[in-house]
Design a protein around this motif. Structure first.
Motif, PDB file in Angstrom:
ATOM      1  N   ALA A 127       0.831  -1.205   0.000  1.00 44.63           N
ATOM      2  CA  ALA A 127       0.000   0.000   0.000  1.00 44.63           C
ATOM      3  C   ALA A 127       0.866   1.257   0.000  1.00 44.63           C
ATOM      4  CB  ALA A 127      -0.937  -0.008   1.208  1.00 44.63           C
ATOM      5  N   HIS A 128       1.934   1.258   0.800  1.00 44.71           N
ATOM      6  CA  HIS A 128       2.846   2.403   0.824  1.00 44.71           C
ATOM      7  C   HIS A 128       3.512   2.598  -0.545  1.00 44.71           C
ATOM      8  CE1 HIS A 128       2.601   3.597   4.980  1.00 44.71           C
ATOM      9  NE2 HIS A 128       2.900   2.384   5.426  1.00 44.71           N
ATOM     10  N   ARG A 129       3.854   1.495  -1.184  1.00 48.93           N
ATOM     11  CA  ARG A 129       4.516   1.568  -2.500  1.00 48.93           C
ATOM     12  C   ARG A 129       3.577   2.200  -3.531  1.00 48.93           C
ATOM     13  NH1 ARG A 129       9.682  -0.661  -4.392  1.00 48.93           N
ATOM     14  NH2 ARG A 129       9.651  -0.282  -6.637  1.00 48.93           N
ATOM     15  N   ILE A 130       2.297   1.823  -3.503  1.00 50.65           N
ATOM     16  CA  ILE A 130       1.323   2.392  -4.445  1.00 50.65           C
ATOM     17  C   ILE A 130       1.121   3.879  -4.167  1.00 50.65           C
ATOM     18  CG2 ILE A 130      -1.070   2.285  -5.248  1.00 50.65           C
ATOM     19  CD1 ILE A 130      -1.024  -0.725  -4.521  1.00 50.65           C
ATOM     20  N   ALA A 131       1.052   4.254  -2.883  1.00 50.17           N
ATOM     21  CA  ALA A 131       0.895   5.669  -2.524  1.00 50.17           C
ATOM     22  C   ALA A 131       2.085   6.485  -3.004  1.00 50.17           C
ATOM     23  CB  ALA A 131       0.726   5.810  -1.015  1.00 50.17           C
ATOM     24  N   GLN A 132       3.281   5.934  -2.911  1.00 47.69           N
ATOM     25  CA  GLN A 132       4.485   6.612  -3.392  1.00 47.69           C
ATOM     26  C   GLN A 132       4.379   6.903  -4.882  1.00 47.69           C
ATOM     27  OE1 GLN A 132       7.658   7.692  -2.041  1.00 47.69           O
ATOM     28  NE2 GLN A 132       7.783   8.479  -4.136  1.00 47.69           N
ATOM     29  N   ASP A 133       3.903   5.940  -5.642  1.00 40.73           N
ATOM     30  CA  ASP A 133       3.804   6.110  -7.086  1.00 40.73           C
ATOM     31  C   ASP A 133       2.722   7.120  -7.456  1.00 40.73           C
ATOM     32  OD1 ASP A 133       4.527   4.717  -9.888  1.00 40.73           O
ATOM     33  OD2 ASP A 133       2.372   5.093  -9.819  1.00 40.73           O
ATOM     34  N   LEU A 134       1.569   7.052  -6.811  1.00 36.69           N
ATOM     35  CA  LEU A 134       0.446   7.908  -7.172  1.00 36.69           C
ATOM     36  C   LEU A 134       0.594   9.332  -6.656  1.00 36.69           C
ATOM     37  CD1 LEU A 134      -2.644   5.567  -6.610  1.00 36.69           C
ATOM     38  CD2 LEU A 134      -1.638   6.260  -8.785  1.00 36.69           C
ATOM     39  N   LEU A 135       1.112   9.475  -5.435  1.00 36.65           N
ATOM     40  CA  LEU A 135       1.111  10.779  -4.772  1.00 36.65           C
ATOM     41  C   LEU A 135       2.497  11.286  -4.395  1.00 36.65           C
ATOM     42  CD1 LEU A 135      -2.000  10.136  -2.483  1.00 36.65           C
ATOM     43  CD2 LEU A 135      -1.923  11.500  -4.577  1.00 36.65           C
ATOM     44  N   GLY A 136       3.533  10.506  -4.702  1.00 36.86           N
ATOM     45  CA  GLY A 136       4.885  10.939  -4.416  1.00 36.86           C
ATOM     46  C   GLY A 136       5.287  10.867  -2.963  1.00 36.86           C
ATOM     47  N   ASP A 137       4.491  10.180  -2.155  1.00 34.73           N
ATOM     48  CA  ASP A 137       4.750  10.093  -0.715  1.00 34.73           C
ATOM     49  C   ASP A 137       4.241   8.746  -0.207  1.00 34.73           C
ATOM     50  OD1 ASP A 137       4.964  10.308   2.024  1.00 34.73           O
ATOM     51  OD2 ASP A 137       3.734  12.120   2.198  1.00 34.73           O
ATOM     52  N   PRO A 138       5.112   7.873   0.272  1.00 33.87           N
ATOM     53  CA  PRO A 138       4.653   6.558   0.744  1.00 33.87           C
ATOM     54  C   PRO A 138       3.711   6.639   1.947  1.00 33.87           C
ATOM     55  CG  PRO A 138       6.937   6.933   1.374  1.00 33.87           C
ATOM     56  CD  PRO A 138       6.571   8.034   0.434  1.00 33.87           C
ATOM     57  N   ASP A 139       3.761   7.754   2.665  1.00 34.05           N
ATOM     58  CA  ASP A 139       2.890   7.902   3.829  1.00 34.05           C
ATOM     59  C   ASP A 139       1.581   8.615   3.511  1.00 34.05           C
ATOM     60  OD1 ASP A 139       4.714   6.650   5.569  1.00 34.05           O
ATOM     61  OD2 ASP A 139       5.861   8.512   5.756  1.00 34.05           O
ATOM     62  N   ALA A 140       1.378   8.966   2.238  1.00 39.05           N
ATOM     63  CA  ALA A 140       0.128   9.623   1.845  1.00 39.05           C
ATOM     64  C   ALA A 140      -0.958   8.576   1.625  1.00 39.05           C
ATOM     65  CB  ALA A 140       0.349  10.454   0.591  1.00 39.05           C
ATOM     66  N   VAL A 141      -1.227   7.839   2.675  1.00 38.52           N
ATOM     67  CA  VAL A 141      -2.213   6.762   2.602  1.00 38.52           C
ATOM     68  C   VAL A 141      -3.035   6.750   3.884  1.00 38.52           C
ATOM     69  CG1 VAL A 141      -0.450   5.118   3.388  1.00 38.52           C
ATOM     70  CG2 VAL A 141      -2.521   4.259   2.315  1.00 38.52           C
TER      71      VAL A 141
END
Length: 348
Positions: A127-141
């Motif tokens: 989930a963190h990896r997908i957030a990193q790709d979509l929003l540029g931040d692994p914690d933006a989840v």
């Protein structure tokens, strides 16, 4: 046979006219049959509580022999679903992901980690990896704990953007949600006390009480096997729970004789309780996927792009997550859990 019965019932009508009428009825029935089947009968739901008509399940089985291949080719392009996520403002600019918080080493809160005991595990890494790709931040989840039997509804009603929660890809679920390519391979397996006479998925389950999670592939598989005679008719499948971990509690309390769940989850549960163990080998082959809305093609493609990179990444990728979370419970051989190279439904 139906046309034959109609002809028999029309003997007293006389001659060619009766036969013509019977043939007309037969043709009309043949035309209506696909429509009737597609609508089911009275909204009856299929085994496992997926809310799919039995006619729908049969159709899905015919059209979807390999559900793990019913996904879209990877793409790093944006689209309407991704735009909506990226255009969220302020604190709301996060990817909303349905996860588990009780599956040891998959999605759970470690009480010994101190602080707020944040969610961690293999699914959480993804989930963190997908957030990193979509929003540029692994914690933006934003994580939302979703019970096993609420995974599909949470996607359908928009409570989450996706579910990353040890969710098996199968044909019945593809009627309701879209899946990514597989990111993990597992199979149904039996968990029972070490002292139990149960030896595996065999005749030793006769007369035994088994716990499964409502809406799980374990439950639907057992129900079908019992109906088909592969499981003893007196096996009690009446104990179902909202979350898989609840089955372990029932087993510990002596309320059931065994638990059936994915082998990957069963191994984690056995690690939590030294009095139980896996019994026998896995008796199915299944694949976990990320679940999303059926019309979110751009998001499905983007997640498949992330998965392709995650699996290929030699630093911080799939293998590192396996080593960190699952190696202690599943062993050194990660190859048996890594799915084969993905195949896609279409390429454009």
């Amino acid at each position: 046979m139906r046309a034959q019965r109609l002809r028999t019932g029309l003997k007293g009508w006389g001659g060619v006219g009766a036969m013509a009428f019977a043939c007309s009825l037969a043709v009309l029935f043949a035309c209506l049959l696909p429509v009737l089947r597609s609508h089911g009968t009275g909204g009856e739901t299929g085994a496992g509580g997926h809310g799919v008509t039995r006619g729908g399940q049969a159709r899905a089985a015919q059209e979807c022999a390999e559900p793990e291949k019913q996904t879209l080719a990877p793409s790093d392009a944006d689209g309407p679903t991704i735009d909506e996520i990226q255009n969220r403002q302020g604190e709301k600019r996060k990817l909303i992901v349905g996860v588990d918080q009780n599956s040891y080493r998959w999605g759970y809160r470690d009480p010994n980690s101190g602080g707020d005991a944040e969610l961690e595990g293999f699914d959480i890494d993804l989930a963190h990896r997908i957030a990193q790709d979509l929003l540029g931040d692994p914690d933006a989840v934003q994580f939302k704990a979703i019970p096993t039997n609420q995974r599909e509804p949470a996607i359908e009603n928009g409570r989450v953007d996706m579910v990353v929660r040890t969710m098996t890809i199968n044909c019945a679920r593809l009627e309701k949600v879209a899946f990514s390519a597989p990111y993990f391979r597992t199979g149904q397996q039996l968990l029972a006390p070490k002292s139990s006479a149960i030896t595996g998925y065999d005749g030793t389950l006769a007369g035994k009480k088994i716990c499964t999670a409502a809406g799980s592939t374990a439950l639907s598989t057992l129900e079908q096997d019992r109906e088909d005679g592969r499981l003893a008719a007196d096996t009690d499948l009446g104990t179902t729970v909202p979350n898989q971990l609840d089955c372990l509690v029932r087993l510990q309390l002596g309320e059931v004789d065994a638990v059936v769940t994915d082998g990957a989850l069963a191994a984690s549960q056995a690690a939590q309780d030294p009095t139980v163990q896996l019994k026998g080998d896995a008796f199915t082959t299944e694949y976990y996927g990320v679940a999303m809305k059926k019309d979110a093609d751009d998001l499905v493609r983007r997640v498949n792009h992330v998965l392709r990179e995650w699996r290929a990444d030699e630093s911080g990728g799939w293998q590192d997550s396996y080593d960190a979370w699952l190696k202690p419970t599943m062993g050194d051989d990660a190859a048996k859990s890594e799915p084969p190279a993905p195949e896609y439904l279409r390429t454009s």
